[in-house]
Design an enzyme around this catalytic site. Sequence first.
Site, short mmCIF file in Angstrom:
data_model
loop_
_atom_site.label_atom_id
_atom_site.label_comp_id
_atom_site.label_asym_id
_atom_site.label_seq_id
_atom_site.Cartn_x
_atom_site.Cartn_y
_atom_site.Cartn_z
N LYS A 1 -83.56 88.99 24.28
CA LYS A 1 -83.60 88.58 25.70
C LYS A 1 -84.01 89.77 26.56
O LYS A 1 -84.83 89.63 27.47
CB LYS A 1 -82.22 88.05 26.13
CG LYS A 1 -81.96 86.65 25.61
CD LYS A 1 -80.51 86.22 25.77
CE LYS A 1 -80.31 84.85 25.13
NZ LYS A 1 -78.91 84.43 25.02
N GLN B 1 -73.15 86.32 27.01
CA GLN B 1 -73.47 85.76 25.69
C GLN B 1 -72.21 85.15 25.08
O GLN B 1 -71.19 85.82 24.94
CB GLN B 1 -74.02 86.89 24.79
CG GLN B 1 -74.47 86.43 23.41
CD GLN B 1 -75.73 85.58 23.46
OE1 GLN B 1 -76.68 85.88 24.17
NE2 GLN B 1 -75.74 84.50 22.69
N ASP C 1 -77.73 80.17 32.89
CA ASP C 1 -77.42 79.29 31.76
C ASP C 1 -77.19 77.86 32.24
O ASP C 1 -77.10 76.94 31.41
CB ASP C 1 -76.15 79.79 31.06
CG ASP C 1 -76.42 80.36 29.69
OD1 ASP C 1 -77.55 80.17 29.18
OD2 ASP C 1 -75.52 81.00 29.12
#
Length: 293
Positions: free
Chosen positions: A54, A98, A121
Amino acid sequence: MVASIIDGKAFAAGLRERIAAEVAELKAAKGVVPGLAVVLVGEDPASQVYVRSKGEQTLAAGMHSVTHRLAAETSEADLLALVETLNADPSIHGILVQFPVPAHISQAKVVATISPDKDVDGLHVINAGRLASGLPGLVPCTPLGAMMLLQDALGGQLAGKRAVVIGRSNLVGRPIAQLLVDANCTVTIAHSRTQNLPAVCREADILVAAVGRPQMVRGDWIKPGAAVIDVGINRVPGAEPGKTRLVGDVHFEEAMQVAGHVTPVPGGAGPMTVACLLQNTLTAAKRLNGVEG
Ligand code: NDP
């Protein structure tokens, strides 16, 4: 019939190029560089790989990238305090913690603490509510990417199609179903209590599998010509002893004989997820700076 393969890897590469061009434009026009902060708690090897990838892709798109690596024993209070600091940081437009986080930290509290405007997200209840209400918000990355692949494969012709989504998680199944409704499909959400799942699936012009069960969807579950999006990522024993390989929730070879379009695993829905994380970071940066689009 042999289906055409939906090449998510190529589509994601093109999307990243378009995002990089928009990032350069935003920088030139407004002096804004979209910034993504990724937070990793603990040393889970798979999470480390995702987080590194990422960070690299964020930089490659011309964005500002910050990675916070915290020890596994970091307290919940310290993690939430870091999230609050990132919420207040004007150089950061997207925050991603995460998951999974260690068991002593509440994932729900982490999600609730991230500013909805920076929730790339798309998991905050405000963004889930916006999606459910048909309002603009930040949409979870995997569903967003799956929809882009579908729109591309079907030339935008989704209206009126029968869609079946297997899976109802907040991360994948539910938001994909909402997006399909917004695209004027007639949508069924199937799950572990669905009766006669193969027959339900056979109704689908669009079949999305987001289950986590290797090769569960067989060829005879698929309507001839259907578009099949396989979100599942499952690690199974490989041909050589001690080796593993990735398969989806759909039996790919069988699906290829029946469907019209199929995403492979790997190389289908998977690569779209990180590309859409960049897309969401760009979207958040624009909105936070009052830029249209
Ligand atoms: P969850 O475990 O949260 O949800 C799985 C869903 O599948 C649940 O709704 C469950 O039903 C349903 N289900 C389980 N077994 C069956 C069954 N036998 N028949 C019908 N439905 C069933 O998983 P996620 O949604 O998080 O992920 C789904 C898959 O997508 C996984 O393989 C995951 O690895 C992959 N994934 C891929 C990503 C990518 O980047 N491509 C990103 C995120 C996930 P119920 O609600 O009744 O329990």
